[in-house]
Design a protein around this motif. Structure first.
Motif, mmCIF file in Angstrom:
data_model
loop_
_atom_site.group_PDB
_atom_site.id
_atom_site.type_symbol
_atom_site.label_atom_id
_atom_site.label_comp_id
_atom_site.label_asym_id
_atom_site.label_seq_id
_atom_site.Cartn_x
_atom_site.Cartn_y
_atom_site.Cartn_z
ATOM 1 N N GLN B 248 0.781 -1.230 0.000
ATOM 2 C CA GLN B 248 0.000 0.000 0.000
ATOM 3 C C GLN B 248 0.817 1.288 0.000
ATOM 4 O O GLN B 248 0.253 2.381 -0.051
ATOM 5 N N CYS B 249 2.108 1.179 0.036
ATOM 6 C CA CYS B 249 2.923 2.399 0.034
ATOM 7 C C CYS B 249 2.688 3.191 -1.251
ATOM 8 O O CYS B 249 2.872 2.672 -2.356
ATOM 9 N N PRO B 250 2.225 4.438 -1.145
ATOM 10 C CA PRO B 250 1.860 5.198 -2.354
ATOM 11 C C PRO B 250 3.052 5.535 -3.245
ATOM 12 O O PRO B 250 2.866 5.876 -4.407
ATOM 13 N N THR B 251 4.275 5.461 -2.704
ATOM 14 C CA THR B 251 5.412 5.776 -3.565
ATOM 15 C C THR B 251 6.337 4.574 -3.762
ATOM 16 O O THR B 251 7.449 4.721 -4.239
ATOM 17 N N SER B 252 5.861 3.387 -3.402
ATOM 18 C CA SER B 252 6.668 2.169 -3.527
ATOM 19 C C SER B 252 8.039 2.353 -2.894
ATOM 20 O O SER B 252 9.069 2.075 -3.510
ATOM 21 N N ALA B 253 8.046 2.851 -1.698
ATOM 22 C CA ALA B 253 9.314 3.143 -1.040
ATOM 23 C C ALA B 253 9.781 2.011 -0.150
ATOM 24 O O ALA B 253 10.833 2.100 0.466
ATOM 25 N N ILE B 254 8.977 0.945 -0.044
ATOM 26 C CA ILE B 254 9.324 -0.161 0.849
ATOM 27 C C ILE B 254 9.759 -1.361 0.013
ATOM 28 O O ILE B 254 9.117 -1.691 -0.991
ATOM 29 N N THR B 255 10.815 -1.981 0.453
ATOM 30 C CA THR B 255 11.331 -3.122 -0.319
ATOM 31 C C THR B 255 10.512 -4.372 -0.010
ATOM 32 O O THR B 255 9.655 -4.371 0.871
ATOM 33 N N GLU B 256 10.831 -5.440 -0.744
ATOM 34 C CA GLU B 256 10.112 -6.693 -0.512
ATOM 35 C C GLU B 256 10.255 -7.129 0.931
ATOM 36 O O GLU B 256 9.349 -7.705 1.517
ATOM 37 N N ASP B 257 11.411 -6.852 1.482
ATOM 38 C CA ASP B 257 11.582 -7.036 2.928
ATOM 39 C C ASP B 257 11.029 -5.788 3.606
ATOM 40 O O ASP B 257 11.615 -4.715 3.498
#
Lengths: 311, 563
Positions: B248-257
């Motif tokens: 759900q991160c709106p900027t895709s700032a979180i990695t698969e981990d």
């Protein structure tokens, strides 16, 4: 639109039949001889209270109920086009306008609209002219400026020489009674701006009056349709130079003129006032002369039944 | 409601509120351009292009400092462009599928670099003296969208509703609603804004905040500043690896981990923290050793070199544009004659360097005369403001455009200074003129001129006196062109002939030096000086009249018949 004309004609017609005795030259339908000797053609009320002058003048003319029947819709045309205070004489004295509106209310008018297509910023005109303020306490009365084309609609001008139709404020065209309450003032093009010239505040395309048409003929064309049933001219003070906007020379006259004949009322104001430092006869004003020639009213003041009253 | 949404509601309302204030002639409207001055790309780009440390732009420096400390909170909470895109996002219906793979940082890396390229292009072109800030500045875009697209739409929508509701009330005998008459605004080049508006909406369908994460050069600048902010996303050991935050991160700032974050992409919206089922996420000071992900990708050297070259070439192409006011051999400057700049605009080159095309001046202009252009001023001048006198005149007692300009491209002049600005000169197109061509009586230009800059003189072969412009009295305000009664193009038009533009110093003094006599008529009492030609009583004062008697006759209005 034609439906509207029918309705107004109908109302006018029924007014005439029901009050046949009271009807005089003002309606423009019956011959301008005085059927009713006691109703003069024109009243000049002098005194230093504009409200009292106004009421006295209209009463002496036979009273407002001569024009305004219970339930009638009334449109009042003031001068409030300029962001100036009452003392500068660019706008009608607010007490004159308010007193006319109050009398209309007393006569049982269902709706009293005080309308003008203003030239300066609408908020400033409303605030500085003090006309809305003076009318605020009068029931069924609204004061509005008009500057958007959708509030106007086309109306035929069957006897027009310069044009055969024009756009006028819809609420005015729908009104049963039109009352003009101008201030006496000079005008850079027309000479004077009184009840007839002032009607340009009820039409949309006034620019063409100056550019496309001959102004004086155009004013007369316009008032052949927008013909007030009652004229109350504010002569509390007049703007003798610098009109219509001012500032200019203001002259105190302390009077109010009332008449059913717009041409006679304007003619009387011309002859009572001083314009650009000199006196004029009514027939020296092009649009007044034209209107008289075209039978819209009379400017032969010496032949009219004029009554002067002290208030 | 989440705290971010509350904050965004406040900041967007503030932005819209201030924008609505523009042009209302509030005594001190110095705050209207506040949001624009927060934009770091406006700050940096403008300073680079103009070499002018415009002090008004210091708020953008504060934004940069805040970003260094706590990350891109500006993007997530303040930027009206971002909030607008979030509104789009709320409208868009997304398929409910597991996005924990597709929305992970690793899967969204390549496109992200575009914004860095865009940023480099703007910086390089700026260093070469060409401002491209207007193409990328999110605050410019947001101001245009809200001020020049949505505001006019709202006004016409309001008028339509007044008609609908008003007619209902009229049927019940009350026509007062119909007398509410909101102003109406029209703007040219609407396609420019509308295309961007639509594109950004469609891109939000592809991914939330598509503009912010992939394209925004201000975002790029702030990304450089927020690689290691003091407060940043921390994930505790309670994390159950559910992947909801990744999805759900709106900027895709979180990695698969989920415990790793690309801090430079994180806009601190706190959504991950709010949705975490085990409350494992906090935004706090780094505890001990923090894991910085390896895929901490910033653009590669080759790509940066390409964007550098693109910036150089763009600046070069624009510099060599035929309209560029750099002066051709022999000193020739090609400028369209009707490219009349707002009063107080700096000299054309500096003006174009400073102007960020936000459109605040156009929104503020009470007569609607300020309009954006396409290519009239060349590639460099796209969307810059000009006067369109046929649509509206420049109001005498108004200095709103300078008041709201965030960069000082239009100087904020006091009224008396503004009234001494010569924007251009009127000239009479005799073939169109009712007097010159048809020998009809017409005095409209003279009657509306606020500065007495017209003279009507007898001309051989004409019955009526014909108009002449007194050039040193004409400010180029355009009242004459606006009110000229000829249909279509006016018979009197303003062009840039004689324009005076000062980067500093007094226009009053300059006008005196140049022998210009600007005296606004004193019979303008209203706040805008707006009068139609009916409002003026003066008659052609400038006429040279032979005899005294004739003069006294002529001073009388023509409505009188004098023997």
């Amino acid at each position: 639109m034609s439906k509207m004309i029918d309705r107004r004609e109908f109302v006018k017609g029924s007014l005439i039949t029901s009050t046949a005795l009271m009807t005089t030259a003002g309606a423009g339908i019956i011959a301008p001889s005085n059927i009713h000797a006691s109703a003069p053609d024109l009243i000049i009320a002098r005194g230093n209270d504009p409200s009292k002058n106004t009421r006295a003048a209209v009463d002496a003319l036979g009273g407002i109920s001569r024009f305004v029947k219970p339930g009638a819709k009334v449109a009042i045309k003031p001068n409030m086009s300029f962001a100036r205070g009452p003392n500068q004489a660019s706008n009608t004295n607010p007490h004159v306008v308010a007193e006319v509106a109050r009398m209309c209310h007393e006569a049982g008018a269902s709706k009293i609209s005080v309308l003008d297509y203003v030239l300066h910023s609408p908020e400033d005109c409303m605030r500085l002219s003090k006309i809305p303020e003076a009318c605020r306490s009068i029931p069924n009365t609204v004061v509005n400026t008009v500057q958007i084309s959708r509030l106007f609609r086309e109306v035929e001008v069957p006897n027009g020489e310069q044009f055969k139709s024009m756009r006028a404020i819809s609420d005015v065209l729908d009104a049963d009674v039109m009352i003009s309450t101008p201030v006496g003032k000079s005008h850079g093009s027309a000479g004077v701006s009184l009840s007839m010239k002032g009607m340009m505040g009820w039409i949309y395309d006034r620019g063409s009056f100056h550019s496309r048409y001959n102004l004086h003929d155009a004013v007369v064309d316009m008032v052949s349709v927008l013909k007030p049933h009652l004229v109350v001219i504010d002569g509390t003070r007049i703007l003798t130079t610098g009109g219509p906007s001012g500032p200019g020379k203001v002259m105190k006259l302390d009077l109010v003129i009332a008449s059913t004949d717009m041409v006679a009322a304007d003619a009387q104001m011309v002859s009572l006032g001083t314009w650009y430092g000199r006196k004029f006869k009514p027939n020296q004003v092009r649009h007044i002369r034209k209107a008289a020639e075209r039978g819209l009213g009379r400017m032969d003041l010496d032949k009219l039944n004029i009554r002067e009253i002290k208030v | 409601m989440r705290s971010q949404r509350i904050f965004q509601t406040i900041t967007l309302s503030g932005f819209i509120g201030l924008l609505l204030l523009a042009g209302t002639l509030t005594p001190d409207a110095g705050l209207v351009d506040f949001y624009l001055r927060l934009d770091p790309i406006i700050g940096l780009g403008t300073v680079l292009a103009s070499w002018d440390l415009a002090p008004a732009l210091w708020p953008s420096l504060v934004v940069v400092l805040i970003t260094l400390a706590i990350g891109r909170v500006f993007c997530g909470h303040v930027c009206p462009m971002g909030t607008t895109l979030d509104i789009f996002d709320a409208v868009v219906k997304r398929e409910k599928k597991n996005r924990s793979k597709t929305n992970a940082a690793e899967a969204n890396q390549n496109k992200r670099n575009w914004k860095h390229y865009f940023f480099v292009i703007i910086v390089v072109a700026g260093l070469l003296g060409v401002s491209l800030v207007h193409l990328g500045s999110p605050l410019s875009w947001a101001t245009r969208i809200w001020g020049l697209l949505l505001y006019p739409l709202a006004l016409s929508g309001l008028d339509t509703s007044i008609i609908w509701v008003g007619e209902m009330f009229r049927a019940m005998g009350d026509s007062s609603v119909l007398y509410i008459q909101p102003p109406q605004r029209v703007f040219s080049t609407g396609l420019f804004i509308f295309a961007f508006f639509t594109a950004s909406f469609i891109l939000v369908m592809v991914a939330p905040r598509y503009w912010c994460r992939n394209l925004c050069p201000a975002g790029a600048l702030l990304a450089w500043c927020s690689k290691r902010p003091i407060l940043r996303r921390q994930v505790s050991d309670e994390c159950v690896n559910c992947g909801q935050c990744v999805a759900q991160c709106p900027t895709s700032a979180i990695t698969e981990d989920p415990s790793n974050t690309l801090n430079q992409e994180c806009i601190v919206c706190l959504k991950c923290k709010d949705i975490c089922p085990v409350s494992a996420i906090s935004f706090s000071r780094v505890q001990g050793s923090s894991r910085i992900p390896d895929q901490d990708i910033m653009p590669g050297r080759r790509a940066l070199l390409y964007s550098f070259a693109t910036g150089v070439v763009s600046a070069g192409v624009i510099s060599n544009d035929i309209h560029r006011p750099k002066g051709l051999p022999g000193g020739t400057v090609l400028r369209s004659g009707n490219l009349i700049r707002p009063p107080g605009s700096r000299t054309e080159r500096d003006f174009l360097k400073l102007c960020v095309r936000c459109g605040a001046c156009m929104k503020a202009c009470p007569t609607n005369t300020l309009q954006p252009i396409w290519f009239k001023a060349g590639l460099e001048g796209i969307f810059s403001p000009v006067l369109l006198p046929r649509l509206g005149p420049c109001a005498v007692n108004c200095n709103e455009c300078g008041k709201v300009c965030p960069t000082g491209a239009i100087r904020h002049l006091p009224i008396h200074e503004k009234q001494s600005v010569k924007m251009g000169s009127a000239w009479i197109v005799r073939q169109n003129c009712l007097v010159w061509e048809q020998d009809r009586k017409c005095l409209v230009c003279d009657e509306v001129c606020p500065y007495n800059a017209l003279s009507f003189q007898p001309v051989k072969g004409l019955k009526n006196s014909a108009p002449f412009v007194i050039e040193n009295r004409c400010t180029g305000c355009g009242w004459c062109e606006n009110k000229c009664p000829v249909l279509g193009d006016a018979a009197i038009r303003v062009n840039i002939m004689g324009e005076v533009r000062l980067n500093e110093g007094s226009y009053v003094e300059k006008a005196q030096q140049l022998g210009l006599v600007f005296k606004a008529k004193d019979n303008r009492h209203d706040k805008l000086g707006e009068e139609t030609f009916e409002g003026v009583s003066r008659r052609h004062k400038d006429n040279k009249t032979p005899g005294k008697e004739e003069k006294s006759k002529q001073d009388l209005p023509e409505g009188f018949i004098v023997e």
